[in-house]
Scaffold this motif. Structure first.
Motif, PDB file in Angstrom:
ATOM      1  N   VAL A 105      28.628  67.134  40.923  1.00 49.79           N
ATOM      2  CA  VAL A 105      28.224  66.201  41.974  1.00 49.79           C
ATOM      3  C   VAL A 105      28.053  64.808  41.378  1.00 49.79           C
ATOM      4  N   ALA A 106      27.410  64.738  40.220  1.00 50.14           N
ATOM      5  CA  ALA A 106      27.182  63.419  39.615  1.00 50.14           C
ATOM      6  C   ALA A 106      28.492  62.719  39.296  1.00 50.14           C
ATOM      7  N   LYS A 107      29.467  63.481  38.846  1.00 48.47           N
ATOM      8  CA  LYS A 107      30.764  62.869  38.547  1.00 48.47           C
ATOM      9  C   LYS A 107      31.470  62.435  39.824  1.00 48.47           C
ATOM     10  N   GLY A 108      31.389  63.287  40.841  1.00 43.53           N
ATOM     11  CA  GLY A 108      32.000  62.937  42.123  1.00 43.53           C
ATOM     12  C   GLY A 108      31.405  61.662  42.695  1.00 43.53           C
ATOM     13  N   GLU A 109      30.084  61.543  42.591  1.00 39.32           N
ATOM     14  CA  GLU A 109      29.433  60.333  43.107  1.00 39.32           C
ATOM     15  C   GLU A 109      29.841  59.098  42.303  1.00 39.32           C
ATOM     16  N   LEU A 110      29.961  59.273  40.999  1.00 42.04           N
ATOM     17  CA  LEU A 110      30.383  58.132  40.190  1.00 42.04           C
ATOM     18  C   LEU A 110      31.809  57.719  40.542  1.00 42.04           C
ATOM     19  N   LEU A 111      32.702  58.710  40.665  1.00 40.45           N
ATOM     20  CA  LEU A 111      34.091  58.379  40.987  1.00 40.45           C
ATOM     21  C   LEU A 111      34.175  57.654  42.334  1.00 40.45           C
ATOM     22  N   GLU A 112      33.413  58.160  43.300  1.00 38.26           N
ATOM     23  CA  GLU A 112      33.439  57.537  44.622  1.00 38.26           C
ATOM     24  C   GLU A 112      32.879  56.113  44.559  1.00 38.26           C
ATOM     25  N   THR A 113      31.770  55.959  43.863  1.00 40.22           N
ATOM     26  CA  THR A 113      31.148  54.642  43.770  1.00 40.22           C
ATOM     27  C   THR A 113      32.038  53.664  43.009  1.00 40.22           C
ATOM     28  N   PHE A 114      32.636  54.152  41.940  1.00 37.49           N
ATOM     29  CA  PHE A 114      33.536  53.291  41.158  1.00 37.49           C
ATOM     30  C   PHE A 114      34.725  52.857  42.022  1.00 37.49           C
ATOM     31  N   THR A 115      35.202  53.793  42.830  1.00 34.91           N
ATOM     32  CA  THR A 115      36.309  53.468  43.731  1.00 34.91           C
ATOM     33  C   THR A 115      35.896  52.396  44.743  1.00 34.91           C
ATOM     34  N   GLU A 116      34.733  52.624  45.347  1.00 33.69           N
ATOM     35  CA  GLU A 116      34.337  51.739  46.453  1.00 33.69           C
ATOM     36  C   GLU A 116      33.771  50.402  45.990  1.00 33.69           C
ATOM     37  N   ARG A 117      33.028  50.430  44.890  1.00 32.54           N
ATOM     38  CA  ARG A 117      32.376  49.185  44.458  1.00 32.54           C
ATOM     39  C   ARG A 117      33.296  48.336  43.574  1.00 32.54           C
ATOM     40  N   ILE A 118      34.127  49.006  42.809  1.00 36.51           N
ATOM     41  CA  ILE A 118      34.899  48.267  41.804  1.00 36.51           C
ATOM     42  C   ILE A 118      36.387  48.212  42.133  1.00 36.51           C
ATOM     43  N   LEU A 119      37.013  49.373  42.267  1.00 38.01           N
ATOM     44  CA  LEU A 119      38.472  49.367  42.388  1.00 38.01           C
ATOM     45  C   LEU A 119      38.941  48.778  43.715  1.00 38.01           C
ATOM     46  N   ARG A 120      38.439  49.337  44.822  1.00 38.30           N
ATOM     47  CA  ARG A 120      38.984  48.935  46.124  1.00 38.30           C
ATOM     48  C   ARG A 120      38.813  47.425  46.388  1.00 38.30           C
ATOM     49  N   PRO A 121      37.621  46.856  46.150  1.00 33.45           N
ATOM     50  CA  PRO A 121      37.487  45.412  46.427  1.00 33.45           C
ATOM     51  C   PRO A 121      38.438  44.554  45.606  1.00 33.45           C
ATOM     52  N   ARG A 122      38.881  45.087  44.478  1.00 33.93           N
ATOM     53  CA  ARG A 122      39.778  44.301  43.616  1.00 33.93           C
ATOM     54  C   ARG A 122      41.252  44.707  43.794  1.00 33.93           C
ATOM     55  N   GLY A 123      41.484  45.606  44.746  1.00 32.14           N
ATOM     56  CA  GLY A 123      42.872  46.001  44.996  1.00 32.14           C
ATOM     57  C   GLY A 123      43.487  46.796  43.871  1.00 32.14           C
ATOM     58  N   LEU A 124      42.662  47.495  43.121  1.00 37.88           N
ATOM     59  CA  LEU A 124      43.140  48.270  41.968  1.00 37.88           C
ATOM     60  C   LEU A 124      43.215  49.748  42.307  1.00 37.88           C
ATOM     61  N   LEU A 148      26.286  50.502  39.294  1.00 38.65           N
ATOM     62  CA  LEU A 148      27.336  49.932  40.148  1.00 38.65           C
ATOM     63  C   LEU A 148      26.792  49.609  41.525  1.00 38.65           C
ATOM     64  N   ASP A 149      26.006  50.550  42.066  1.00 36.37           N
ATOM     65  CA  ASP A 149      25.415  50.299  43.377  1.00 36.37           C
ATOM     66  C   ASP A 149      24.509  49.078  43.353  1.00 36.37           C
ATOM     67  N   HIS A 150      23.707  49.018  42.322  1.00 36.52           N
ATOM     68  CA  HIS A 150      22.647  48.011  42.307  1.00 36.52           C
ATOM     69  C   HIS A 150      23.166  46.629  41.945  1.00 36.52           C
ATOM     70  N   TYR A 151      24.116  46.568  41.063  1.00 39.39           N
ATOM     71  CA  TYR A 151      24.523  45.255  40.555  1.00 39.39           C
ATOM     72  C   TYR A 151      25.879  44.774  41.048  1.00 39.39           C
ATOM     73  N   TRP A 152      26.671  45.668  41.620  1.00 39.33           N
ATOM     74  CA  TRP A 152      28.041  45.278  41.942  1.00 39.33           C
ATOM     75  C   TRP A 152      28.388  45.418  43.424  1.00 39.33           C
ATOM     76  N   SER A 153      27.332  45.383  44.273  1.00 39.93           N
ATOM     77  CA  SER A 153      27.599  45.414  45.714  1.00 39.93           C
ATOM     78  C   SER A 153      27.966  44.037  46.238  1.00 39.93           C
ATOM     79  N   ASP A 154      27.623  43.043  45.504  1.00 40.53           N
ATOM     80  CA  ASP A 154      28.029  41.688  45.876  1.00 40.53           C
ATOM     81  C   ASP A 154      28.288  40.901  44.599  1.00 40.53           C
ATOM     82  N   ASP A 155      28.498  39.609  44.714  1.00 35.99           N
ATOM     83  CA  ASP A 155      28.882  38.819  43.545  1.00 35.99           C
ATOM     84  C   ASP A 155      27.708  38.081  42.907  1.00 35.99           C
TER      85      ASP A 155
END
Lengths: 425, 425, 425, 425
Positions: C88-107, C317-324
């Motif tokens: 579960v912890a890995k799944g949550e990290l993958l999802e968060t990394f996708t949503e907070r980092i990859l998707r906003p940057r088009g990666l 990621l949630d805490h520091y990378w939800s905005d700029d």
């Protein structure tokens, strides 16, 4: 016009030539003329040559049949140096090699002229095996000797010579040569096991390179059944089999190719030393046709077109390989030496052992220092013979194939006397 | 007795010789005789040779002075093959090399006979440099050519030839040769910087290996001041300097050693090609005496004692290097070619450029295909010349140093006509 | 229950720990507690930390948000160690990394967990690049640092660290990093030239590995246009581009990925250090989907499933990378340091220079000994900062991104005083 | 505050995580919580864990004694990440390791923190062995597993994992592990012979690296007398002996170090996996003091100072290694499994064999597919166990050392039933 000779001081070799020289230390004289099985130094001392250019003089020094053809070629204005251009001399050699050697043996090798030395031929063989298979690793054997350039050195066993590389030698894994464990371990037990085992850590090899008789390694003779099993193993595993016949080819063991005794057909064969016939630099790499994937010029070298050697090579093939008389004579002479050696060894069973095939014969000393002393005594009594083996413990005889029986007997008398004195001491 | 010639089918080269052959494709005929600057094929067609065995025939084909000495030696029963034993012929060569070449130039090299080809000499040089310094890495230069065995190949630039190795070539790092950036970057900017910088990631080199003029690389001529700066850099950094003079030595650029123009003294020098004089295989590795740390036999080889080549080498030194007449003639002939080349290039400044030193002269084509076509046309008109350079874009002239002025003019006429036709097309 | 503390002798580190330890020599005390930008030793001395775990503590020591999640996870019976099983912890990290980092940057990177350290991530990147391309050679840059295991070490520049390998490091060729020649040579002049030139001797590379700012190498900042030109060059040459963002990723230079400033999309990205958020071991290798040709288990490792680090990574990621806001604050704080540094350097233009991006800032000393002395003085005055660069000539500041402005000012006061004393001496 | 959980799609692992993942394919569920010998997935299914983090969880999942100390440490503001600075937690671990482990066994190793994974520890060991001896070559054993970074991979046997390197793996030569030939060949026959023989072609090794029981290699157990003979051989030949105790150390085979059974003292020992106690990343390289020739920082890494793991490591040593009760219990539990395995194998002598030491026990299947099927059935019945060996032919049991007898019996019941079904099919 005769070329003016130059006087040189006796010290010239010590002061001008590199410390790397070696035979000149064992045989500290200055040689000048040579004929057949004999060399003479400039003081007129004659030496019976049981060394024969380390196997490069199978037809003796300055063989008159070859010399006549050579001088005739040189004085006729024929081309000397031609890189890999087509020349009449090369065409004649290729045709003669085809008709005298390949066709009678049912072989269909392509011939590469890789540069005129054995190590060029080995380097070309290793490069091609890697190119064809896309693999890097080569299997070599304990006490192998294949040459001094970096690729050949990496598959050579001698630790002193390996250290000369100055870099770690990689991409080669040694396997035990035939009889490495004195018969107590099954052949290829280790080699087959690591090939079978996907977890063994052995990089899958491109090729195996093997000498059928290891000359520098101490006259270690591979049995025909061992060679057949090796060839079979290679075929089953899709590993190329390279026979390095630089020293043992050209009739040294009896037949033209040393592997004929086993009835195998290697994928790649290297020839040099006596292939030129007269002691002139020449080497060949023989390839199964389907392996000839070289691009033009992908391997090259300045002295690939040494036409004088093409000429003497061709004449040697014509003269000595039109029938099986040389092969039979070589085997008979080899047996002549072996018989004497066996008798001698039987007298000193703790100190001596004997081995060989055809006209490469070894007398192995339990005490390696004795081997060197025997060769030293032999030199002082007019016989040239060198030691081999990892500890220089084997007196190795490589007389010209053209040697006479009386010359053999004379040499053996000298050697036997030196040996008796030494081992009975 | 005359050796019976063998008839061979025209197809023998195609069907029996390996695909690796290359010159025989550019010049698809069968050569038979040769004299001076000329080669004749078996149909009697004569070709003016501006290729000269890739620099191995500086004294021309079948030079009569050398041939006489050679035939005299062969017919006198003198020894032909002697490994590294001392022989009279070797002693005479060492003495002559000392007196004619080393002493007048204030040089005190030890002479190693590393085996009879250039790549043997280079392998020995690299091994010794690594042994002396205890370092593995070598600096080579862009577009270098040093040979085809594994050690030499690793310091060679050509990507097609490198690919032939079948393993990753390591332990060498290329640096830009002189003028690599057309003069816009300071000399040794990159090399000095990475040596200075302990964080550069460059493994500290054992040696630099350099050609003063890169023949295979496209007739790239290093300026004397660049060579001096390189020698100075090596001395300051305690990096050995190896000059590979296999192709450019023996007078090709004018003086005996090509590095004389720069007034430098390399630590190690390799010689081959024309050192034997007659096109017979021979090579030397010259070492500063304090570097001669070889153990006996640590590097060896079967054809180190090619006495016929010792004889022709010695006579060539006597005949051509007793005074500076050959050097002056070479420079004059080189200038004769260069002058014609410069005129031609001036006509087609967008398409042609010219470079060279002494009797290695290059005509560089902007369109590399034109260079090959020009050589093809020249061949059909009776002139042998080859291309070089990474894209085969340079017509490289390496005529015998003994060529006559009228032969030069004839060859240049053929070449110039072929070039005009091609570039004006 | 509280764990009983163990008394240990002050000498335990000297007598029991290996000589390889290094920071403990520069900062010879025993640290015990830490919070935010501060560390306290067991004697109660407090140190302001401008080093931040060499960039592993971008969110400060023991960040309370992350700690709460971590302790909550640990005390809830959630799984700690799971290799590469799905959790579960890995799944949550993958999802968060996708949503907070990859998707906003088009990666659209695939995420590999290669083992929990930066060098694991780099080794996986190099292995994959070689597997995908079938080539062995890697291009690295002068003064690169990528890790201490054999593959990573071979692309690292520091000569002392390279020597630790004990074998020659091969398969990597260094190229000049941006501004290596102080702007006098065109970018990629050498790199492009050797790629263009089929005779250059450069083995065709599988990949280029680069840091956008070289931290260990001395705070060398690649300009965006240099990075774009590099990416373009790689794409044109079909060479993979690996950005090692182990130290400069996770917001160190402002944006999450350090390469965002250049608008490039590397083929492979390595992350470690601050990706775990709390200083717990974690590393990721990001791959363009089409490069994900790994076989199952072809690269593995025991600690790939460090779930506590998954948890802190996700919360960070949630805490520091939800905005700029973090990015903007980092840039502002970086400029605050840079401004002070520039003023200081302007006072001593011969002795000081300054460089940096975001919150990696360097003060380069002409006299490298001064840099070490300044860091020593700073330590004695309560500030931790380390030197970097090939000669340890750069004081490198890597404070937590969460540092306050007053903490920055305090640290700079200490550093500035130490510097003035030293350079004015 | 409780951290908000994130919902993630079931497909996240397939779509976002690299194809390199492996255990998640054999056990296709999403795990969430764990305690002792049990793991529970997010659907509430419970699995008995006979795998234990591949040996990283010798004290079970989330061991409460360790957790309490860990949470206490984290909530007390103690430092988390400290590189190689001295910290109280590190000092306490060093002292405890000295008192609980080293001193009672008469050992005097220096402790290196090489980075927190087994492969870091192995890389450091290999680097140091090469530095100390000045040699490059390492001897490894058939079916060895030492890690996935380049240095460790070169001494690992598995061909699939080796192929992942993308470069030829060199500087390692495999030797037969104990019993490789089923007892028919004398121990070290080949190894001793090639060491004795200066012509064998084996590069003289810096070190031998060995596991006393090869876990990944198929639960191959080296006999104590074999290990003693190996240690003796290494000492006589001045070759360093490295025991990789990453998986077999920390009590897995009974005693703390797996080599204690043989009474040998290796020169270098690697520890990881269970040394951290709680599944947190930690690794140690232990060195005989005279080998500690590292320069400061010559090997480094960001996560060398993982203080939470120092804490749990220390408490585990205090709690489990103050007396020999764990060792005795491990041996008893191991025998409990072995007894059941032997009975089972006796029923199917053609199809099954058994081997193991302490709590690493293997059930080897003649038909390797059966092993995988048995593990698949076991998983579906609530038991986690993995296969190992070159053909995945061995079911390998690595339960927590803290497992209860009833848990052992339950797991064996599941396994036995699955096996019977499969082999009787």
């Amino acid at each position: 016009m005769t070329t003016a000779t130059t006087t040189f001081p006796d010290t010239i070799f010590d002061t001008r030539e590199s410390q790397v020289r070696s035979y000149s230390r064992a045989w500290p004289t200055v040689f000048d003329t040579a004929e057949g099985s004999w060399i003479t130094d400039r003081d007129g001392n004659r030496y019976l040559d049981f060394f024969a250019g380390a196997g490069a003089l199978n037809y003796g020094h300055n063989n008159p049949v070859l010399r006549e053809a050579l001088v005739d070629y040189l004085t006729s204005g024929r081309i000397t140096h031609s890189l890999d251009m087509s020349t009449v001399a090369k065409g004649e050699l290729l045709e003669t090699f085809t008709e005298r050697i390949l066709r009678p043996r049912g072989l269909d090798y392509r011939v590469q002229f890789p540069g005129p030395t054995g190590t060029n031929a080995v380097e070309a063989a290793l490069k091609l095996a890697r190119k064809v298979t896309g693999r890097e690793s080569i299997i070599n054997f304990t006490n192998a000797f294949h040459g001094m350039t970096l690729g050949s050195l990496s598959v050579t066993g001698n630790s002193m010579k390996r250290a000369g590389a100055g870099i770690p030698l990689v991409h080669a894994t040694p396997m035990p040569f035939d009889n490495y464990f004195g018969g107590v371990a099954p052949d290829f037990q280790w080699f087959e096991r690591v090939l079978d085992d996907s977890g063994s850590g052995l990089n899958r090899p491109a090729a195996v390179i093997v000498e059928t008789v290891q000359g520098e390694g101490g006259v270690n003779v591979a049995r025909p059944e061992w060679l057949r099993a090796l060839a079979d193993l290679c075929r089953r595993r899709e590993i190329l089999l390279i026979v390095d016949d630089v020293q043992m080819g050209c009739g040294r063991t009896g037949p033209f190719f040393s592997f004929e005794v086993a009835g195998i057909v290697p994928d790649i064969v290297t020839l040099s030393k006596s292939i030129g016939g007269y002691g002139l630099p020449l080497a060949l790499t023989l390839l199964r046709p389907e392996l000839d994937v070289w691009g033009p010029g992908e391997h090259n070298g300045t002295f690939r077109g040494n036409n004088p050697a093409f000429v003497t090579a061709k004449v040697a093939l014509d003269h000595y390989w039109s029938d099986d008389s040389l092969e039979r004579a070589t085997l008979a002479k080899g047996e002549r030496i072996a018989t004497r050696f066996r008798s001698l060894a039987a007298e000193f069973p703790e100190q001596l052992a004997t081995r060989g095939r055809g006209l490469v014969q070894g007398l192995a000393f339990t005490d390696s220092e004795q081997a060197s002393k025997v060769c030293g005594t032999a030199y002082r009594n007019g016989l040239l013979a060198e030691t081999s083996g990892p500890d220089d413990e084997v007196v190795k005889l490589l007389p010209p194939l053209t040697i006479s029986e009386s010359e053999i007997d004379l040499g053996l008398d000298i050697l036997e006397a030196a040996t008796r004195t030494e081992v009975a001491r």
